[in-house]
Scaffold this motif. Structure first.
Motif, PDB file in Angstrom:
ATOM      1  N   GLU A   7      39.133-103.090  35.954  1.00 46.02           N
ATOM      2  CA  GLU A   7      39.433-104.339  35.254  1.00 46.02           C
ATOM      3  C   GLU A   7      39.157-104.242  33.760  1.00 46.02           C
ATOM      4  OE1 GLU A   7      38.657-107.862  38.410  1.00 46.02           O
ATOM      5  OE2 GLU A   7      36.833-106.884  37.674  1.00 46.02           O
ATOM      6  N   GLY A   8      38.799-103.038  33.303  1.00 49.55           N
ATOM      7  CA  GLY A   8      38.508-102.866  31.883  1.00 49.55           C
ATOM      8  C   GLY A   8      37.088-103.204  31.489  1.00 49.55           C
ATOM      9  N   THR A   9      36.241-103.550  32.448  1.00 51.01           N
ATOM     10  CA  THR A   9      34.841-103.866  32.158  1.00 51.01           C
ATOM     11  C   THR A   9      34.070-102.579  31.869  1.00 51.01           C
ATOM     12  OG1 THR A   9      34.916-105.758  33.668  1.00 51.01           O
ATOM     13  CG2 THR A   9      32.732-104.936  33.049  1.00 51.01           C
ATOM     14  N   PRO A  10      33.315-102.520  30.774  1.00 51.79           N
ATOM     15  CA  PRO A  10      32.512-101.313  30.508  1.00 51.79           C
ATOM     16  C   PRO A  10      31.523-101.059  31.642  1.00 51.79           C
ATOM     17  CG  PRO A  10      32.621-102.702  28.555  1.00 51.79           C
ATOM     18  CD  PRO A  10      33.212-103.501  29.677  1.00 51.79           C
ATOM     19  N   THR A  11      31.392 -99.805  32.039  1.00 54.15           N
ATOM     20  CA  THR A  11      30.390 -99.448  33.043  1.00 54.15           C
ATOM     21  C   THR A  11      29.018 -99.390  32.384  1.00 54.15           C
ATOM     22  OG1 THR A  11      30.885 -97.109  32.670  1.00 54.15           O
ATOM     23  CG2 THR A  11      31.998 -98.189  34.503  1.00 54.15           C
ATOM     24  N   ARG A  12      27.978 -99.396  33.195  1.00 53.11           N
ATOM     25  CA  ARG A  12      26.612 -99.488  32.671  1.00 53.11           C
ATOM     26  C   ARG A  12      25.607 -99.095  33.751  1.00 53.11           C
ATOM     27  NH1 ARG A  12      27.754-105.590  31.863  1.00 53.11           N
ATOM     28  NH2 ARG A  12      29.774-104.573  31.720  1.00 53.11           N
ATOM     29  N   ARG A  13      24.358 -99.097  33.373  1.00 53.01           N
ATOM     30  CA  ARG A  13      23.263 -98.859  34.313  1.00 53.01           C
ATOM     31  C   ARG A  13      22.892-100.193  34.952  1.00 53.01           C
ATOM     32  NH1 ARG A  13      19.245 -94.993  35.158  1.00 53.01           N
ATOM     33  NH2 ARG A  13      17.189 -95.762  35.752  1.00 53.01           N
ATOM     34  N   VAL A  14      22.980-100.259  36.273  1.00 56.47           N
ATOM     35  CA  VAL A  14      22.688-101.497  37.010  1.00 56.47           C
ATOM     36  C   VAL A  14      21.484-101.256  37.916  1.00 56.47           C
ATOM     37  CG1 VAL A  14      23.592-103.267  38.559  1.00 56.47           C
ATOM     38  CG2 VAL A  14      25.153-102.047  37.017  1.00 56.47           C
ATOM     39  N   PRO A  15      20.343-101.888  37.649  1.00 59.15           N
ATOM     40  CA  PRO A  15      19.175-101.728  38.527  1.00 59.15           C
ATOM     41  C   PRO A  15      19.373-102.483  39.833  1.00 59.15           C
ATOM     42  CG  PRO A  15      18.693-103.301  36.773  1.00 59.15           C
ATOM     43  CD  PRO A  15      20.070-102.779  36.510  1.00 59.15           C
ATOM     44  N   LEU A  16      19.549-101.752  40.927  1.00 64.00           N
ATOM     45  CA  LEU A  16      19.771-102.380  42.229  1.00 64.00           C
ATOM     46  C   LEU A  16      18.455-102.723  42.921  1.00 64.00           C
ATOM     47  CD1 LEU A  16      22.662-100.092  43.524  1.00 64.00           C
ATOM     48  CD2 LEU A  16      22.852-102.379  42.505  1.00 64.00           C
ATOM     49  N   ILE A  17      17.570-101.736  42.992  1.00 65.61           N
ATOM     50  CA  ILE A  17      16.259-101.937  43.609  1.00 65.61           C
ATOM     51  C   ILE A  17      15.208-101.488  42.607  1.00 65.61           C
ATOM     52  CG2 ILE A  17      14.734-101.322  45.521  1.00 65.61           C
ATOM     53  CD1 ILE A  17      17.227-100.689  47.181  1.00 65.61           C
ATOM     54  N   THR A  18      14.311-102.377  42.244  1.00 64.42           N
ATOM     55  CA  THR A  18      13.239-102.058  41.300  1.00 64.42           C
ATOM     56  C   THR A  18      11.903-102.262  41.989  1.00 64.42           C
ATOM     57  OG1 THR A  18      14.629-102.807  39.460  1.00 64.42           O
ATOM     58  CG2 THR A  18      12.272-102.557  39.026  1.00 64.42           C
ATOM     59  N   ASN A  19      11.181-101.177  42.211  1.00 66.35           N
ATOM     60  CA  ASN A  19       9.897-101.239  42.935  1.00 66.35           C
ATOM     61  C   ASN A  19      10.031-102.016  44.236  1.00 66.35           C
ATOM     62  OD1 ASN A  19       8.963 -99.907  40.699  1.00 66.35           O
ATOM     63  ND2 ASN A  19       7.780-101.614  39.879  1.00 66.35           N
ATOM     64  N   GLY A  20      11.115-101.734  44.960  1.00 66.68           N
ATOM     65  CA  GLY A  20      11.335-102.353  46.268  1.00 66.68           C
ATOM     66  C   GLY A  20      12.024-103.704  46.238  1.00 66.68           C
ATOM     67  N   ILE A  21      12.217-104.293  45.056  1.00 67.93           N
ATOM     68  CA  ILE A  21      12.824-105.624  44.931  1.00 67.93           C
ATOM     69  C   ILE A  21      14.312-105.482  44.668  1.00 67.93           C
ATOM     70  CG2 ILE A  21      12.791-107.814  43.692  1.00 67.93           C
ATOM     71  CD1 ILE A  21      10.232-107.259  45.222  1.00 67.93           C
ATOM     72  N   LEU A  22      15.146-106.220  45.407  1.00 72.17           N
ATOM     73  CA  LEU A  22      16.586-106.232  45.169  1.00 72.17           C
ATOM     74  C   LEU A  22      16.850-107.011  43.886  1.00 72.17           C
ATOM     75  CD1 LEU A  22      19.412-105.510  46.247  1.00 72.17           C
ATOM     76  CD2 LEU A  22      19.394-107.684  47.496  1.00 72.17           C
ATOM     77  N   THR A  23      17.201-106.321  42.815  1.00 72.94           N
ATOM     78  CA  THR A  23      17.257-106.949  41.493  1.00 72.94           C
ATOM     79  C   THR A  23      18.670-107.257  41.017  1.00 72.94           C
ATOM     80  OG1 THR A  23      16.982-104.702  40.624  1.00 72.94           O
ATOM     81  CG2 THR A  23      15.057-106.130  40.604  1.00 72.94           C
ATOM     82  N   SER A  24      19.690-106.620  41.585  1.00 72.42           N
ATOM     83  CA  SER A  24      21.067-106.873  41.141  1.00 72.42           C
ATOM     84  C   SER A  24      22.038-106.590  42.273  1.00 72.42           C
ATOM     85  CB  SER A  24      21.437-105.984  39.943  1.00 72.42           C
ATOM     86  OG  SER A  24      20.615-106.212  38.842  1.00 72.42           O
ATOM     87  N   PHE A  25      23.217-107.214  42.167  1.00 74.74           N
ATOM     88  CA  PHE A  25      24.352-106.870  43.008  1.00 74.74           C
ATOM     89  C   PHE A  25      25.391-106.155  42.142  1.00 74.74           C
ATOM     90  CE2 PHE A  25      23.313-111.037  45.363  1.00 74.74           C
ATOM     91  CZ  PHE A  25      22.454-110.389  46.235  1.00 74.74           C
ATOM     92  N   LEU A  26      26.299-105.447  42.791  1.00 72.01           N
ATOM     93  CA  LEU A  26      27.429-104.842  42.094  1.00 72.01           C
ATOM     94  C   LEU A  26      28.575-105.843  42.081  1.00 72.01           C
ATOM     95  CD1 LEU A  26      27.374-101.225  43.579  1.00 72.01           C
ATOM     96  CD2 LEU A  26      26.293-102.073  41.482  1.00 72.01           C
TER      97      LEU A  26
END
Length: 449
Positions: free
Chosen positions: A299-318
């Motif tokens: 879709e033309g969105t820039p890719t990036r670093r996405v933190p999914l799990i941080t110290n066991g916590i679900l922090t983001s969705f894709l």
């Protein structure tokens, strides 16, 4: 593929002629050459040029039509725009896709671009390299009777995205890949197999020696095999095996799956603990080890670093642009364009979270199973239940020594696996789908033959 500026120009003029005010186009072309050998002789040589373009057109009622074509010349593109325009009358009325709000956002120059392409090698060079690699592997041990599965390939890829709001993105990159998979023959013993895989930006950057060494060492280590007793074992997943599980249960952090209620998570799972605090996971398309990293999604969105799990916590969705809008957040650069927009991970980066209270080492481990490779993920994973039962290749560790396991399966629940992690090693290894260390899980069920 035609110059992206030329494509944008005649797409815009054609759209005006057809009365189309809103459209976008995503396209790619792949030049690929691959070879396979058998006992020193060429077995298969392939060369292909594949291209594809997906066109979306919105009509006056804000409904969207989608079509695909392999032609990006003026005639092909005009036909695609016209077909998509006609199809828009039948477009979905709920959650209609739209442009990504970041389709025109600036991509930092350090993220790469259209200059990361290495000239492709001649087919004769590919064959010569692969024949030599097979020869060395066959000479590594008398029991290695063949390398039945092998391949050396190189690819040059062009991608672009443009829309009627002025977005215009283009990038080009190349990479080469090698895989070697052996088979042994010994009198009175079952055939054993093992393999290795490497990828680089080009043939000259490919770690062929490393691939040979890994394939030979793994094969030789599986020659003296034993049965394993059925029971509960402490299990260590290799980087490749752990990433296979993460990928098989990607619905945990896939926003589209969550919205479709085809996930183990819900929108309320965000910021909740889903794993041991020892584990952290990111989706990082721009990781330095990601050969051929893509700087923007479908879709033309820039890719990036996405933190999914941080110290066991679900922090983001894709997210895609559509799922981000529905969940009141930002797209993450994980959309793929097609008849419908889908969401998928780019490149995993697994690393330790909180510090472990105790360190573990395979050198001193006892009665621990090291899983090197998981098989039959298409059949042995129940993604919506969270359960799996998978055959694996690996070793039983006895007093620090590896004993190859003749045949066994490992079974469990992905949520229990994540929460039962007792150690995440520090040393990372590259695999085709990401970088990760070995991950120790306290106890899993293993069924021997």
């Amino acid at each position: 593929m035609s110059n992206i500026t030329e494509i944008a120009s005649y797409a815009q003029s054609t759209a005006q002629k057809l009365g189309i005010k809103k459209f976008d186009i995503y396209g790619s072309t792949v030049d690929e050459t691959s070879v396979q050998v058998d006992q020193g002789e060429p077995q298969q040589m392939k060369a292909s040029n594949r291209s594809g373009v997906t066109v979306r057109v919105w009509n006056g009622d804000h409904l969207v039509g989608v079509t695909s074509t392999t032609d990006v010349d003026p005639i092909g593109l005009e036909l695609a725009l016209k077909t998509a325009q006609e199809a828009s009358a039948f477009g979905v009325k709920d959650n209609v896709p739209d442009f990504s709000p970041e389709a025109t956002a600036t991509i930092a120059p350090t993220h790469g671009g259209a200059s990361d392409r290495i000239p492709q090698a001649d087919v004769s060079k590919l064959l010569e390299t692969l024949v030599d690699a097979e020869k060395q592997l066959l000479a590594a041990h008398p029991a290695i009777a063949g390398v039945p599965y092998n391949g050396l390939a190189q690819r040059a890829i062009d991608r672009f995205y443009l829309n009627s709001d002025g977005a215009m993105r283009h990038e080009a990159h190349s990479y080469a890949s090698l895989y070697l998979y052996t088979k042994t023959e010994e009198e009175g013993r079952k055939p054993r197999s093992a393999g290795a895989f490497r990828v680089g930006t080009g043939l000259e950057k490919l770690d062929i020696d490393g691939c040979l060494k890994e394939a030979a060492e793994k094969t030789i280590s599986h020659l003296n095999y034993e049965k394993v007793k059925t029971g509960k074992y402490r299990v260590v997943f290799s980087p490749e095996a752990f990433l296979s599980l993460l990928g098989a249960f990607s619905n945990l952090y896939n926003a589209q799956s969550i919205l479709d209620k085809q996930s183990l998570s819900t929108p309320d799972s965000l910021n909740c603990a889903i794993a041991s605090p020892l584990l952290s996971v990111c989706d990082d398309a721009l990781h330095p080890d990601n050969v051929g990293a893509e700087t923007f999604d479908g879709e033309g969105t820039p890719t990036r670093r996405v933190p999914l799990i941080t110290n066991g916590i679900l922090t983001s969705f894709l997210h895609s642009a559509g799922t981000a809008k529905r969940m009141n957040t930002e797209p993450t650069g994980n959309a793929s364009m097609g008849a419908k927009v889908t969401v998928s991970p780019n490149f995993f980066h697994v690393f330790p979270g909180e510090a472990a209270t105790e360190d573990y080492s395979l050198d001193t481990a006892d009665n621990v199973i090291l899983i090197d490779d998981l098989s039959a993920l298409h059949a042995g994973v129940q993604a919506l239940q969270g359960s799996f039962s998978l055959p694996f290749d690996g070793w039983l560790i006895k007093d620090g020594k590896r004993i190859s396991i003749e045949s066994a399966t490992v079974a469990g629940d992905i949520r229990e696996v994540l929460n039962s992690i007792i150690y995440v090693e520090k040393e990372l290894e590259f695999t085709g789908s990401g970088v990760a260390p070995r991950v120790w899980v306290n106890e899993l069920s293993v069924t021997g033959e």
